[in-house]
Design an enzyme around this catalytic site. Structure first.
Site, PDB file in Angstrom:
ATOM      1  N   MET A 162      64.667  58.510 -18.639  1.00 48.11           N
ATOM      2  CA  MET A 162      65.806  57.664 -18.292  1.00 48.11           C
ATOM      3  C   MET A 162      65.453  56.943 -16.995  1.00 48.11           C
ATOM      4  SD  MET A 162      69.457  59.356 -18.059  1.00 48.11           S
ATOM      5  CE  MET A 162      70.442  59.311 -16.614  1.00 48.11           C
ATOM      6  N   ARG A 297      75.044  64.667 -17.578  1.00 50.22           N
ATOM      7  CA  ARG A 297      75.856  65.241 -16.496  1.00 50.22           C
ATOM      8  C   ARG A 297      76.342  66.639 -16.862  1.00 50.22           C
ATOM      9  NH1 ARG A 297      79.119  59.911 -14.117  1.00 50.22           N
ATOM     10  NH2 ARG A 297      77.308  59.228 -12.939  1.00 50.22           N
ATOM     11  N   TYR A 434      71.210  64.515  -8.325  1.00 50.59           N
ATOM     12  CA  TYR A 434      70.838  63.605  -9.423  1.00 50.59           C
ATOM     13  C   TYR A 434      71.900  63.576 -10.523  1.00 50.59           C
ATOM     14  CZ  TYR A 434      68.178  67.554 -11.737  1.00 50.59           C
ATOM     15  OH  TYR A 434      67.766  68.713 -12.312  1.00 50.59           O
ATOM     16  N   GLU A 435      71.799  62.568 -11.364  1.00 48.03           N
ATOM     17  CA  GLU A 435      72.853  62.255 -12.350  1.00 48.03           C
ATOM     18  C   GLU A 435      74.181  61.936 -11.666  1.00 48.03           C
ATOM     19  OE1 GLU A 435      72.651  61.489 -15.321  1.00 48.03           O
ATOM     20  OE2 GLU A 435      70.574  62.121 -15.621  1.00 48.03           O
ATOM     21  N   GLY A 436      74.106  61.406 -10.465  1.00 49.60           N
ATOM     22  CA  GLY A 436      75.318  61.058  -9.719  1.00 49.60           C
ATOM     23  C   GLY A 436      75.692  62.187  -8.784  1.00 49.60           C
TER      24      GLY A 436
END
Ligand SMILES: Cc1cc2nc3c(=O)[nH]c(=O)nc-3n(C[C@H](O)[C@H](O)[C@H](O)COP(=O)(O)OP(=O)(O)OC[C@H]3O[C@@H](n4cnc5c(N)ncnc54)[C@H](O)[C@@H]3O)c2cc1C
Length: 587
Positions: A162, A297, A434-436
């Site tokens: 990604m 997430r 990570y992933e927000g």
């Protein structure tokens, strides 16, 4: 070094008590699975992970990875692990049977993933990202793209990555600069991506990069982002791989943790442009990427649970062996001391509550995909939407606490690398980033999941959780039920406060967001844990089940109720205090 043991009984129990797997299996599209088969799958995953994956964790962390001759050289300790993972059929467990998957529910898939993640977090990221690519292409790929890529991604023959982040574009993807110019039936991409997990590796014949980029006439910001498939090796119409594409790893980050996961800087188009294929329509890329991110997430939230579980097991083994201090004149293992027990049980209560919250969310996830009625699917999707930032945010924040307690229990030996406790602490630290980041999850929670529907989703979730309180009372767990009820009331009050403040205090919701996330996360995880305690109490009352196991489930839920739920008061007070003090100081 302690040995990892997959918590099979605990996973099987939580799958049923909180994930309600038998209800999930009754949904259209699933074959009924009996308890024996579920246990057989968990047992095999446990055996594979304990014997093959877990022993690589410490050595692979030491070895790390690097780029040589424009390709990634991975940690030697991992040699053969991916092949065995693939041969075991693990990548395709929840895959769509139309593309060669085994079609099992995600609720069960997550229980299996937890085991692999605990065994080696760095390794587990490789299949996790592939799963994200499968999710995005299944939803938004053309029929031809699905036929070409999905069977090989589902089987694990190829891997996926990604590619969102650029040096100047992290949380704010509207700033992305990577360019994509049309060239006949495809596009040519150029630019640089950073922090790309498993951006390159030697284990699979091909890697399918999903890349966010901007076409020349795209509008500015997030409305001008498109999504592209960029294979490492170009793929012919019959699926055979050919020429090397113009995308290369140019470096691997030196990081605080997850050293065995190559976090790559990727160069696109240094020699004329990397060939890419548009997914869906131009300028819709962020929407498509969210399909991938939402699943990822949840999986990162699960990583929080997995690292917490491994850190807990490690600390418990040490606490049983380390002799220090005396009781009644006799030198004892530190596990005898009240403060060490407090730490160990805090670790256990947080890990179990995170697991329960995650598996409950996956129950809704499977229902959102498979429930017979559209209205039911919609309601379950609303639960998933609201619970996703809680799973990602809460489970990853608490794993930092759990891994830190693990170091603390080791004393000075926790601060040196040889015992391994430090690795969990270092590895855990990325999960809330990570992933927000947690801050971004919290903004998602208040913006899209609360204000956008005027608190409707939150009210429905709290109503669900209140039924747990009633069941706890009936099960004879009144003291625990009272504490949970108070926490849910604090949640309802805080939600009302944020909603009412939104209009005349512009910074109010954002300033309250993180504390609101932790408040809702603590209460929801506590309620999910109580679902397990309720079932344990019912089994004990009926004289069924494993008595010792059931008593322990209730004891751990009590620790959560007495030691963790009181945090809801503090989070709630912080939410109600508003934004004034926070915004008063000049940046
Ligand atoms: C080991 C590792 C692996 C990764 N893997 C991948 C990958 O595979 N693919 C990929 O594309 N990316 C990957 N990333 C990137 C990761 O997703 C980003 O690092 C993350 O999203 C944060 O972005 P940033 O680092 O630019 O931080 P920034 O966006 O600069 O954020 C810095 C701080 O500011 C806060 N902040 C930022 N904006 C706001 C706002 N609007 N409101 C409030 N607070 C805000 C953040 O919460 C954070 O605390 C990885 C990163 C690492 C370290």
């Amino acid at each position: 070094m302690s040995t990892y043991r997959a918590p099979l009984d605990e996973l099987a129990f939580t799958l049923e008590a909180t994930g309600e797997l038998s209800k999930v299996m009754a949904l259209p599209g699933f074959e009924p699975l009996d308890d024996e088969l579920v246990m057989a799958i968990l047992t095999q995953a446990g055996q594979f992970s304990e014997e093959l994956v877990a022993p690589t964790n410490f050595a692979a962390d030491r070895q790390g990875s690097r780029v040589e001759d424009r390709q990634v050289v991975t940690a030697p300790a991992l040699d053969g692990v991916y092949r065995a993972y693939r041969e075991g059929g693990w990548p395709s467990l929840t895959g769509d049977p139309a593309f060669g998957g085994q079609g099992l529910p995600h609720t069960l898939g997550f229980a299996v993933e937890e085991i692999v993640q605990s065994a080696n977090l760095s390794f587990s990221l490789l299949p996790l990202l592939t799963q994200g690519v499968v999710t995005a292409l299944s939803r938004y790929g053309s029929a031809q793209q699905k036929d070409l890529y999905l069977p090989r991604l589902v089987s694990g023959e190829w891997a996926g990555t990604m590619n969102l982040t650029e040096p100047h574009a992290g949380s704010d993807l509207g700033l992305i600069k990577t360019r994509a110019e049309r060239d006949g039936d495809h596009y040519r991409l150029s630019g640089q991506k950073i922090f790309i997990t498993w951006g390159d590796q030697p284990y699979t014949d091909n890697i399918i990069h999903l890349v966010l980029a901007r076409t020349p006439d795209a509008p500015p910001g997030v409305k001008g982002i498109s999504l592209f498939i960029v294979p490492k090796f170009l793929v012919a119409a019959d699926g055979t791989t050919g020429e090397r594409n113009d995308v290369f790893p140019i470096g691997v980050e030196h990081k605080l943790g997850i050293h065995a996961s190559p976090t790559c800087t990727m160069a696109y188009g240094d020699s004329g442009g990397a060939i890419g294929y548009l997914v869906g329509s131009e300028n819709e890329g962020l929407k498509y990427m969210f399909a991938m991110m939402n699943h990822a997430r949840l999986a990162v939230g699960l990583q929080g649970v997995a690292v917490a579980e491994r850190a807990r097991q490690h600390a418990l083994a040490y606490a049983r062996e380390r002799l220090q201090g005396s009781v009644a004149g006799e030198t004892v293992a530190i596990v005898r001391h009240p403060d060490v027990r407090r730490m160990l049980l805090t670790m256990e209560a947080l890990a179990q509550a995170g697991r329960a919250l995650t598996l409950r969310t996956m129950y809704h996830f499977d229902h959102a995909l498979h429930a017979a009625e559209p209205e039911q699917r919609k309601l379950h999707q609303q639960r998933v939407d609201l619970l996703t930032p809680l799973v990602k945010g809460w489970c990853t924040e608490i794993t930092n606490e759990v891994a830190s307690l693990g170091v603390q229990i080791h004393g000075g030996m926790g601060f040196v690398e040889e015992t391994g406790a430090a690795q969990y602490y270092r590895d855990a630290r990325i999960l809330a980033i990570y992933e927000g980041t947690t801050g971004i999850q919290a903004l998602d929670l208040v913006g899209r999941k609360l204000l956008a529907n005027r608190g409707e989703y939150a009210a429905a979730l709290l109503a669900d959780l209140e039924t747990v309180v009633a069941t706890s009372r009936k099960a004879g767990l009144a003291a625990l039920a009272d504490r949970l009820e108070t926490s849910l009331q604090l949640c309802a009050r805080a939600v009302r406060d944020v909603l009412s403040r939104a209009e005349d205090e512009p910074d109010g919701p954002a300033a309250a967001a993180c504390n609101l996330l932790m408040l809702l996360g603590t209460a929801a995880a506590g309620a999910c844990l109580m679902m397990g305690a309720n079932r344990a109490a019912a089994l004990l009352a009926a004289g069924e089940g494993d008595g010792e196991f059931c008593r322990r489930k209730i004891a751990v839920a009590r620790v959560f109720a007495e030691q963790i739920l009181p945090r809801c008061h503090a989070y709630s007070e912080a939410v109600l205090a508003g934004s004034e003090a926070i915004m008063a100081v000049d940046p």
